[in-house]
Design a protein around this motif. Sequence first.
Motif, PDB file in Angstrom:
ATOM      1  N   ALA B  91      76.395   3.085  82.068  1.00 24.16           N
ATOM      2  CA  ALA B  91      76.858   1.840  81.457  1.00 24.16           C
ATOM      3  C   ALA B  91      75.809   1.168  80.578  1.00 24.16           C
ATOM      4  O   ALA B  91      76.134   0.291  79.790  1.00 24.16           O
ATOM      5  N   GLY B  92      74.582   1.573  80.669  1.00 23.42           N
ATOM      6  CA  GLY B  92      73.515   0.878  79.959  1.00 23.42           C
ATOM      7  C   GLY B  92      73.239   1.462  78.590  1.00 23.42           C
ATOM      8  O   GLY B  92      73.905   2.401  78.147  1.00 23.42           O
ATOM      9  N   PRO B  93      72.257   0.891  77.885  1.00 21.73           N
ATOM     10  CA  PRO B  93      71.898   1.399  76.556  1.00 21.73           C
ATOM     11  C   PRO B  93      71.339   2.814  76.621  1.00 21.73           C
ATOM     12  O   PRO B  93      70.766   3.223  77.630  1.00 21.73           O
ATOM     13  N   PHE B  94      71.536   3.527  75.512  1.00 21.54           N
ATOM     14  CA  PHE B  94      71.099   4.928  75.419  1.00 21.54           C
ATOM     15  C   PHE B  94      69.599   4.956  75.175  1.00 21.54           C
ATOM     16  O   PHE B  94      69.132   5.012  74.030  1.00 21.54           O
ATOM     17  N   GLN B  95      68.843   4.881  76.239  1.00 24.21           N
ATOM     18  CA  GLN B  95      67.387   4.883  76.122  1.00 24.21           C
ATOM     19  C   GLN B  95      66.776   5.604  77.321  1.00 24.21           C
ATOM     20  O   GLN B  95      67.416   5.759  78.365  1.00 24.21           O
ATOM     21  N   ASP B  96      65.542   6.044  77.141  1.00 24.09           N
ATOM     22  CA  ASP B  96      64.863   6.780  78.206  1.00 24.09           C
ATOM     23  C   ASP B  96      64.882   5.982  79.504  1.00 24.09           C
ATOM     24  O   ASP B  96      64.661   4.758  79.500  1.00 24.09           O
ATOM     25  N   GLY B  97      65.144   6.693  80.606  1.00 25.82           N
ATOM     26  CA  GLY B  97      65.119   6.015  81.893  1.00 25.82           C
ATOM     27  C   GLY B  97      65.871   6.783  82.956  1.00 25.82           C
ATOM     28  O   GLY B  97      66.386   7.883  82.710  1.00 25.82           O
ATOM     29  N   VAL B  98      65.949   6.178  84.121  1.00 26.84           N
ATOM     30  CA  VAL B  98      66.632   6.809  85.249  1.00 26.84           C
ATOM     31  C   VAL B  98      68.118   6.931  84.946  1.00 26.84           C
ATOM     32  O   VAL B  98      68.766   5.978  84.502  1.00 26.84           O
ATOM     33  N   PHE B  99      68.652   8.132  85.195  1.00 25.78           N
ATOM     34  CA  PHE B  99      70.078   8.378  84.945  1.00 25.78           C
ATOM     35  C   PHE B  99      70.851   8.470  86.260  1.00 25.78           C
ATOM     36  O   PHE B  99      71.947   7.946  86.392  1.00 25.78           O
ATOM     37  N   ALA B 100      70.282   9.156  87.208  1.00 29.41           N
ATOM     38  CA  ALA B 100      70.904   9.315  88.526  1.00 29.41           C
ATOM     39  C   ALA B 100      69.799   9.767  89.472  1.00 29.41           C
ATOM     40  O   ALA B 100      68.626   9.840  89.083  1.00 29.41           O
ATOM     41  N   ASP B 101      70.180  10.065  90.711  1.00 33.68           N
ATOM     42  CA  ASP B 101      69.178  10.484  91.697  1.00 33.68           C
ATOM     43  C   ASP B 101      68.394  11.694  91.189  1.00 33.68           C
ATOM     44  O   ASP B 101      68.972  12.761  90.936  1.00 33.68           O
ATOM     45  N   GLN B 102      67.106  11.512  91.001  1.00 35.90           N
ATOM     46  CA  GLN B 102      66.182  12.565  90.567  1.00 35.90           C
ATOM     47  C   GLN B 102      66.481  13.088  89.154  1.00 35.90           C
ATOM     48  O   GLN B 102      66.065  14.177  88.795  1.00 35.90           O
ATOM     49  N   LEU B 103      67.219  12.302  88.408  1.00 35.54           N
ATOM     50  CA  LEU B 103      67.549  12.694  87.032  1.00 35.54           C
ATOM     51  C   LEU B 103      67.207  11.568  86.067  1.00 35.54           C
ATOM     52  O   LEU B 103      67.367  10.388  86.412  1.00 35.54           O
ATOM     53  N   GLU B 104      66.759  11.939  84.874  1.00 37.18           N
ATOM     54  CA  GLU B 104      66.435  10.950  83.846  1.00 37.18           C
ATOM     55  C   GLU B 104      67.052  11.356  82.512  1.00 37.18           C
ATOM     56  O   GLU B 104      67.330  12.536  82.277  1.00 37.18           O
ATOM     57  N   LEU B 105      67.231  10.355  81.638  1.00 33.09           N
ATOM     58  CA  LEU B 105      67.598  10.637  80.251  1.00 33.09           C
ATOM     59  C   LEU B 105      66.325  10.636  79.415  1.00 33.09           C
ATOM     60  O   LEU B 105      65.507   9.723  79.522  1.00 33.09           O
ATOM     61  N   ARG B 106      66.169  11.666  78.616  1.00 28.01           N
ATOM     62  CA  ARG B 106      65.056  11.730  77.666  1.00 28.01           C
ATOM     63  C   ARG B 106      65.642  11.912  76.264  1.00 28.01           C
ATOM     64  O   ARG B 106      66.247  12.938  75.967  1.00 28.01           O
ATOM     65  N   LYS B 107      65.460  10.922  75.416  1.00 24.59           N
ATOM     66  CA  LYS B 107      65.958  11.003  74.033  1.00 24.59           C
ATOM     67  C   LYS B 107      65.005  11.846  73.185  1.00 24.59           C
ATOM     68  O   LYS B 107      63.788  11.725  73.300  1.00 24.59           O
TER      69      LYS B 107
END
Lengths: 166, 142
Positions: B91-107
Amino acid sequence: MSNRLFSRSSDYLHCLRGMHQLHALNLSGQDQTDEANRIRGQMEQVWWNLSETEQERLDGLSEDLYTLSDGLWKPSPTTPETKLLQEQYDHAVQTGNWDEALNSLRLVAHFLEPAAVSTLRGSIWQSAGDPETAELFYEHSAHGPRNGQSDPAKWPLFPGQIEVPQ
Amino acid sequence: MPKVYRTMKCATDRFPVVESSNQGLGVRSDLQAGIVDVDLDADGFVVLNGHGMSVVPEWRKLPAFLIPSRLRDRCHKARGDNQTACFTMGAGPFQDGVFADQLELRKDKPHHGCIVPSASVPLSQFESNIIGTRSQWVIDEE
């Protein structure tokens, strides 16, 4: 970025050829097959290496290629914005900004006969150094209806004004 | 948690199909197939180099060949497989950070990123963590 030929990098050409292949499969009713998905998978591998400009160009090409197989054309009434769009297109052609020319043409395409639009698109791709893509549009133009007019200057909307890239 | 989109095959329960492919919830790691989404070290751990499961911030930002062609009426470039659907999660902005348990988003680009492990873990663990998000993905093609 004006008057520049389109990229010939291997990743770009890979995606361009993939788009041609998906278009051909679409024409033969085979775009929902394993073969089509194999091509899509290969394109995705290098897609994110392309520049944003290249990605937008190929996405635009996907939209434009559909006009080669879509059905009957119904002319749209012109609007006050039409003149502005024509000026944008003309300026893009005059300055050799081929991406802008393709984008501008897409905005006015529904005012124009499809065969005429295909000729213009073919001219732009040819001018940008891509004769293979140009040929796809020229072929459609050669077989499409022009209401008896073969002279671009006599096509609808921009009589005597629309620029055809040389 | 950033909001991301990905086209994936839809299972009968309306959640994404778990599959190591570009059309499933998962990553490709089989070098023999010639296409990989993640790199592994000599011990089979995922290398933290930004590679992972590909996602975008809006489904219309996907390349034409990944948007189901049945959506052409709302996205004229669409030229993708009609067996897939546009799934979203977060639901949040598309930026680096925690995505789910032990998962992250990296742009890696403004309109593209990858779901990666938070720490180097065995491939099987990374895959399990991705599969663990399955029930949180919903179809959004508006």
